[in-house]
Design a protein around this motif. Structure first.
Motif, PDB file in Angstrom:
ATOM      1  N   LYS A   1      -2.133  -0.801   1.286  1.00 38.47           N
ATOM      2  CA  LYS A   1      -2.493  -1.186  -0.074  1.00 38.47           C
ATOM      3  C   LYS A   1      -2.173  -2.657  -0.278  1.00 38.47           C
ATOM      4  CE  LYS A   1      -1.688   3.418  -1.985  1.00 38.47           C
ATOM      5  NZ  LYS A   1      -0.872   4.246  -2.906  1.00 38.47           N
TER       6      LYS A   1
ATOM      7  N   ARG B   1      -2.135  -6.301  -3.006  1.00 39.13           N
ATOM      8  CA  ARG B   1      -2.046  -6.856  -4.350  1.00 39.13           C
ATOM      9  C   ARG B   1      -2.264  -8.363  -4.269  1.00 39.13           C
ATOM     10  NH1 ARG B   1       2.162  -2.810  -7.596  1.00 39.13           N
ATOM     11  NH2 ARG B   1       0.723  -1.066  -7.313  1.00 39.13           N
TER      12      ARG B   1
ATOM     13  N   GLU C   1      -4.360 -12.375  -1.099  1.00 44.65           N
ATOM     14  CA  GLU C   1      -4.261 -10.925  -1.091  1.00 44.65           C
ATOM     15  C   GLU C   1      -3.211 -10.549  -0.064  1.00 44.65           C
ATOM     16  OE1 GLU C   1      -7.114  -6.934  -0.824  1.00 44.65           O
ATOM     17  OE2 GLU C   1      -7.914  -8.909  -0.307  1.00 44.65           O
TER      18      GLU C   1
ATOM     19  N   ALA D   1       1.080  -4.650  -0.445  1.00 42.41           N
ATOM     20  CA  ALA D   1       1.742  -4.361  -1.722  1.00 42.41           C
ATOM     21  C   ALA D   1       3.262  -4.401  -1.627  1.00 42.41           C
ATOM     22  CB  ALA D   1       1.282  -3.007  -2.256  1.00 42.41           C
TER      23      ALA D   1
ATOM     24  N   LEU E   1       6.299   0.093  -7.902  1.00 41.52           N
ATOM     25  CA  LEU E   1       4.876  -0.136  -7.646  1.00 41.52           C
ATOM     26  C   LEU E   1       4.019   0.388  -8.793  1.00 41.52           C
ATOM     27  CD1 LEU E   1       4.889   0.770  -3.868  1.00 41.52           C
ATOM     28  CD2 LEU E   1       4.238  -1.471  -4.796  1.00 41.52           C
TER      29      LEU E   1
ATOM     30  N   GLU F   1      -0.023  -3.377 -11.504  1.00 43.57           N
ATOM     31  CA  GLU F   1      -0.677  -3.859 -10.293  1.00 43.57           C
ATOM     32  C   GLU F   1      -0.240  -5.270  -9.928  1.00 43.57           C
ATOM     33  OE1 GLU F   1      -2.824  -2.476  -8.021  1.00 43.57           O
ATOM     34  OE2 GLU F   1      -2.248  -0.592  -8.979  1.00 43.57           O
ATOM     35  N   HIS F   2       0.415  -5.953 -10.851  1.00 43.59           N
ATOM     36  CA  HIS F   2       0.887  -7.306 -10.544  1.00 43.59           C
ATOM     37  C   HIS F   2       2.282  -7.324  -9.949  1.00 43.59           C
ATOM     38  CE1 HIS F   2       2.716  -6.332 -14.346  1.00 43.59           C
ATOM     39  NE2 HIS F   2       3.290  -7.516 -14.493  1.00 43.59           N
TER      40      HIS F   2
END
Length: 336
Positions: free
Chosen positions: A2, A4, A10, A13, A270, A274-275
């Motif tokens: 995943k 972020r 990018e 995560a 988490l 999402e930030h």
């Protein structure tokens, strides 16, 4: 894996906080073990690596640079200046100094570039706001680093929403880094939402509570002499005993979710937005893999609600920093 966003990048995560490979929690691992851990993180899919000039007074940046230089195009490299080891006094011994003057920030960045063995740092943070220098002046100096091609994006560490807003008026702030976990929820007062509103990544350090949220009670008397937790009120005997009383319930909730307490703590973070990008640190490959397991979790809403209640701010005993260190940060605090 995943992913972020942090500024133009990018990233996975979960990132890796590299500090304790050189600094903070007693004797660091041998160089070969630290090098192996960094490469294991890379092979596991971690792409964000977080270091600082302060960590080991440059040793951590040298380690990260030595190991990851050959893989530079695969990673997002983050470091920090404005709080470094500088020679103080007649003996010239290195001591921690907070210095946000523009010339010092320029010097710190150039020193970091040399140790990291790179021409550009992807995200460069002001490690602490030097309150004797307007934040606008420090961020202005950092903006010039972007203009010079030495830095791609800017970050701040341990500041609140009002200071973030002032800094953003000078230059876009890609990331704000501060402590955030189940037992340190101060960001929820204001800065977590401020980051979401402005498109700023919120990088959460110490996401498993400096080991507390891994589930086993910690005995400060067993910490190494130079372990920084010895100076943190939450690890003093009375506070530690009160906080340890929360751990059986945490273990029970982790069992309900089918994971370890550390994985549950990371999954909770988490889910805060999402930030949010947690950057747990570790010296052990097994813990690295355990942390990454949090990315695959789907935690039942009832467990999330129970976690929120179990670790409500008023239930945590002791401040996260001692009085001197509290005075050095700009983060919001819950009323005592």
């Amino acid at each position: 894996m995943k992913t972020r966003r942090i500024g133009p990048f990018e990233v996975a995560a979960l990132g890796l906080g590299c500090m304790n490979l050189s600094h903070a929690y007693g004797t660091p691992p041998e160089p070969a073990a630290a090098e192996a851990l960094l490469l294991q993180a890379l092979d596991a899919g971690i792409t964000l690596f977080d270091t600082a000039a302060l960590y080991g007074f440059g040793a951590n940046e040298s380690l990260v640079g030595r190991v990851l230089q050959a893989h530079r195009s695969r990673i997002v490299l983050c470091s920090k200046g404005g709080m470094t080891g500088q020679p103080v006094g007649a003996g010239g011994a290195l001591q921690r100094v907070i210095d946000g003057r523009p010339a010092s920030i320029q010097r710190d960045c150039e020193d970091s570039l040399r140790r990291l063995g790179t021409e550009v740092i992807d995200v460069y943070y002001l490690h602490r706001w030097d309150k004797s220098v307007p934040i606008e002046d420090s961020v202005g100096a950092m903006a010039r680093l972007v203009e010079q091609g030495k830095v791609r994006a800017l970050g701040l560490s341990e500041v609140g929403a009002a200071t973030l807003k002032r800094a953003q008026a000078v230059h876009p702030i890609a990331a704000l880094q501060t402590e955030y976990s189940l037992w340190t929820r101060n960001p929820e007062i204001a800065v977590l939402q401020a980051c979401a509103d402005s498109g700023t990544a919120f990088v959460a350090f110490s996401p498993v509570g400096r080991g507390f949220l891994c589930g086993a009670p910690l005995d400060a008397a067993a910490f190494a002499p130079k372990d920084i937790r010895r100076a943190m009120p939450r690890f003093e005997p009375a506070h530690a005993a009160a906080n340890a009383a929360l751990l059986p319930a945490l273990a029970g909730l982790a069992a309900q979710a089918g994971c370890t307490p550390a994985q549950l703590a990371l999954a909770w973070l988490l889910a805060r937005g999402e930030h949010v990008i947690p950057i747990p640190g570790t010296t052990q490959a097994a813990h690295l893999q355990e942390n990454l397991g949090a990315l695959a979790l789907t935690v039942p809403p009832a467990v999330m609600a129970a976690l929120d209640a179990l670790f409500a701010p008023g239930r945590i005993s002791g401040a996260r920093y001692n009085a001197q260190n509290e005075a050095e940060v700009d983060t919001e605090r819950f009323a005592a």
